[in-house]
Design a protein around this motif. Structure first.
Motif, mmCIF file in Angstrom:
data_model
loop_
_atom_site.group_PDB
_atom_site.id
_atom_site.type_symbol
_atom_site.label_atom_id
_atom_site.label_comp_id
_atom_site.label_asym_id
_atom_site.label_seq_id
_atom_site.Cartn_x
_atom_site.Cartn_y
_atom_site.Cartn_z
ATOM 1 N N UNK A 1 0.863 -1.183 0.000
ATOM 2 C CA UNK A 1 0.000 0.000 0.000
ATOM 3 C C UNK A 1 0.897 1.230 0.000
ATOM 4 N N UNK B 1 1.132 5.496 0.216
ATOM 5 C CA UNK B 1 0.433 6.685 0.706
ATOM 6 C C UNK B 1 1.146 7.945 0.243
ATOM 7 N N UNK C 1 2.828 17.672 11.736
ATOM 8 C CA UNK C 1 1.648 16.868 11.433
ATOM 9 C C UNK C 1 1.613 16.536 9.954
ATOM 10 N N UNK C 2 1.265 15.290 9.670
ATOM 11 C CA UNK C 2 1.155 14.829 8.301
ATOM 12 C C UNK C 2 -0.300 14.548 7.968
ATOM 13 N N UNK D 1 -2.486 12.326 5.417
ATOM 14 C CA UNK D 1 -2.324 11.175 4.544
ATOM 15 C C UNK D 1 -3.447 11.087 3.531
ATOM 16 N N UNK D 2 -3.084 10.634 2.333
ATOM 17 C CA UNK D 2 -4.097 10.213 1.389
ATOM 18 C C UNK D 2 -4.694 8.889 1.833
ATOM 19 N N UNK D 3 -5.708 8.437 1.120
ATOM 20 C CA UNK D 3 -6.397 7.213 1.512
ATOM 21 C C UNK D 3 -5.676 5.954 1.059
ATOM 22 N N UNK D 4 -4.595 6.108 0.307
ATOM 23 C CA UNK D 4 -3.784 4.961 -0.053
ATOM 24 C C UNK D 4 -4.133 4.360 -1.397
ATOM 25 N N UNK E 1 3.889 10.949 17.843
ATOM 26 C CA UNK E 1 2.559 10.894 17.244
ATOM 27 C C UNK E 1 1.942 9.504 17.440
ATOM 28 N N UNK F 1 -1.075 7.431 15.398
ATOM 29 C CA UNK F 1 -2.000 7.374 14.286
ATOM 30 C C UNK F 1 -2.820 6.090 14.387
ATOM 31 N N UNK G 1 -5.104 3.463 11.833
ATOM 32 C CA UNK G 1 -5.459 3.091 10.470
ATOM 33 C C UNK G 1 -6.579 2.074 10.545
ATOM 34 N N UNK H 1 -7.144 5.398 5.149
ATOM 35 C CA UNK H 1 -5.857 6.030 5.381
ATOM 36 C C UNK H 1 -5.576 6.188 6.857
ATOM 37 N N UNK H 2 -4.530 6.911 7.170
ATOM 38 C CA UNK H 2 -4.125 7.100 8.560
ATOM 39 C C UNK H 2 -4.755 8.358 9.130
ATOM 40 N N UNK I 1 -4.559 10.982 12.338
ATOM 41 C CA UNK I 1 -3.766 11.424 13.480
ATOM 42 C C UNK I 1 -4.654 11.503 14.713
ATOM 43 N N UNK J 1 -0.619 14.093 19.245
ATOM 44 C CA UNK J 1 0.781 14.405 19.050
ATOM 45 C C UNK J 1 1.302 15.121 20.289
ATOM 46 N N UNK K 1 -6.261 15.325 18.336
ATOM 47 C CA UNK K 1 -6.757 15.789 17.033
ATOM 48 C C UNK K 1 -8.230 15.498 16.828
ATOM 49 N N UNK L 1 -5.386 -0.546 13.379
ATOM 50 C CA UNK L 1 -3.929 -0.665 13.392
ATOM 51 C C UNK L 1 -3.378 0.653 13.902
ATOM 52 N N UNK M 1 -0.319 3.132 14.963
ATOM 53 C CA UNK M 1 1.071 3.398 14.618
ATOM 54 C C UNK M 1 1.603 4.565 15.426
#
Lengths: 115, 111
Positions: free
Chosen positions: A88, A90, A102-103, A105-108, B34, B36, B38, B43-44, B46, B49, B59, B88, B90
């Motif tokens: 996968x 991202x 802070x990041x 993310x796209x949905x993958x 952080x 996260x 899933x 997607x992930x 947040x 943090x 968040x 999941x 992370x």
């Protein structure tokens, strides 16, 4: 506000053929963009990053991505797929505020590689 | 070199039970940390943090909490798990203007 959109949830290719994983971004200023890969039940590994230097970014495992401001795109490519590339992927943009990283993310995109 | 450890790798817990997931970082000091989550096929997201000991920002509103009792330790907790907490999880560490580095994750199944 920043965001990323991965245009394909699944991509299937044959081993030895090119890979293209598409990502469009939205940002009110010059973004920091990343591609991460995740193998099943594993954490995320950084493939490559763009931070306003060269627009063509080379990463690990033969992957590269090109930052195109006119198209607001940051597509990931590889000339020849390998079975081990199945994972996968991202696309990620850094939100960035004072003293945080802070990041978003796209949905993958799930990449399947057939022999 | 820096490494990040998460445990356990997998966890099955009944609804209503407590949760504690731990993450530690080695080889660096004062990292940003952080958590996260899933969810399956997504997607992930947040969750929390932290930029320093005792400093936690949330968040999203949820059933979980986080704490940072030491500089390189980040803990994710819940007093009573819900089915929707399955996923999941992370942990990651980073510094300003650098990519995040992720642990191998914890697969939590709430039954």
């Amino acid at each position: 506000a920043q965001s990323v959109t991965q245009l394909d949830s699944h991509v299937s290719v044959s081993e030895g053929t090119p890979v293209l994983l598409r990502c469009n971004y939205s940002s009110s200023y010059s973004p920091s963009l990343f591609w991460y890969v995740q193998h099943p039940n594993k954490g995320l590994q950084l493939l490559l990053k763009y931070t306003s230097a060269a627009t063509l970014v080379k990463g690990i495992n033969g992957f590269e991505a090109e930052f195109k401001k006119s198209e607001t795109s940051f597509h990931l490519t590889k000339p020849s797929a390998h079975m081990s590339d199945a994972a996968e992927y991202f696309c990620v943009v850094r939100k960035g505020s004072y003293n945080t990283d802070k990041l978003i993310f796209g949905t993958g995109t799930r990449l399947q590689v057939f022999p | 070199s820096q490494t990040i450890h998460q445990w356990p790798a997998t966890l099955v817990q009944p609804v209503g039970s407590p949760l504690s997931l731990e993450c530690t970082v080695e080889g660096t000091s004062n990292p940003n940390l952080y958590w996260y989550r899933q969810a399956a096929g997504r997607g992930l997201q947040l969750l929390f943090y932290s930029v320093g000991i005792g400093q936690i920002s949330s968040e999203v509103p949820q059933n979980l909490s986080a704490s940072r009792p030491q500089d390189r330790q980040f803990i994710l907790s819940s007093k009573k798990l819900l089915l929707s907490d399955s996923g999941f999880y992370l942990c990651a560490w980073g510094r300003n203007n650098s990519p995040l580095h992720f642990g191998n994750g914890t697969r939590l199944t709430v039954t």
